[in-house]
Scaffold this active site. Sequence first.
Site, mmCIF file in Angstrom:
data_model
loop_
_atom_site.group_PDB
_atom_site.id
_atom_site.type_symbol
_atom_site.label_atom_id
_atom_site.label_comp_id
_atom_site.label_asym_id
_atom_site.label_seq_id
_atom_site.Cartn_x
_atom_site.Cartn_y
_atom_site.Cartn_z
ATOM 1 C CB VAL A 73 -15.723 33.622 22.967
ATOM 2 C CG1 VAL A 73 -16.746 34.720 23.191
ATOM 3 C CG2 VAL A 73 -15.319 32.958 24.280
ATOM 4 C CB SER A 147 -7.132 40.928 34.648
ATOM 5 O OG SER A 147 -6.922 40.809 36.046
ATOM 6 C CE1 TYR A 160 -9.000 35.863 34.241
ATOM 7 C CE2 TYR A 160 -7.623 37.208 35.668
ATOM 8 C CZ TYR A 160 -8.771 37.043 34.928
ATOM 9 O OH TYR A 160 -9.701 38.053 34.888
ATOM 10 C CB ALA A 161 -1.191 36.323 35.184
ATOM 11 C CB ALA A 162 0.014 33.575 30.779
ATOM 12 C CE LYS A 164 -8.976 38.168 31.449
ATOM 13 N NZ LYS A 164 -10.053 38.484 30.485
#
Length: 263
Positions: A73, A147, A160-162, A164
């Site tokens: 990807v 998420s 990760y939060a940014a 998602k």
Amino acid sequence: MTEFPSIPAMFELSGRTVVVVGSASGLGQASALGIADAGARVVCADLDEEGAQQTVDLITERGGTAEATAVDVTSTESVAAVVAAHAEADALVMTPGLNVRKRLLTTTDEEFDRVIDINLKGTYRLMRGFGTRMAERGRGSIVTFASFRALVVEPGQGLYAAAKAGVVQLTKTLASELGPSGVRVNSILPGPFETPLTEQIKSDEEWWNAYANKAALARWGQLPEIAGPVLFLVSDASSFVTGHSLLVDGGWMAQDGRFTPRV
């Protein structure tokens, strides 16, 4: 009066092709198994082609139809090749994810680029490629995986939060742009599921138990529990649902969870 279809028929996927990216393990594998059980021909795509083939073998053992293919990807060329080979796909489900659990001030540019490239730009590449083909045909369903961290964070989850959160916004945008073409685009926001991505948490008993206790159901999600929500969004059962972010989090976001008062 509009004819009311049977409910089982609304979830039936016979005659359809669904591409599941990230299907070698975890939530992607569980999604592929559930979609195959509903009658679809599943294209199991993953960077780990051997793992994707193992998922194909599981589907075949259950009486389903599937094939494996390799995809990276992070490569526009690799994604384009999969799109060209499966341009007839009726639905796309994409689950790949990468997390670097470090406090933000200790992260590096390289870690930022890697997390964004896999979680956000990888999703973008797949959405763009398959979305173009679906819009041309005037139908299709795209399911992204974000998420619950797109909505709430904890120390060490910043990159990760940014990424998602970006997936959620891409999903809404494509739903808006492709809605007139008859293509639906929705996102699933899993909560705490036991997957290869959460091995670090599982190795710390206090951390693991704290996650379980925060959810209203007071436990971690099991992989088969993602299959129903995925099937709903892929199938005609959700024919008037688009641009939606579906939490599958055991009630994590429904309660505060830090204290149970004596009332």
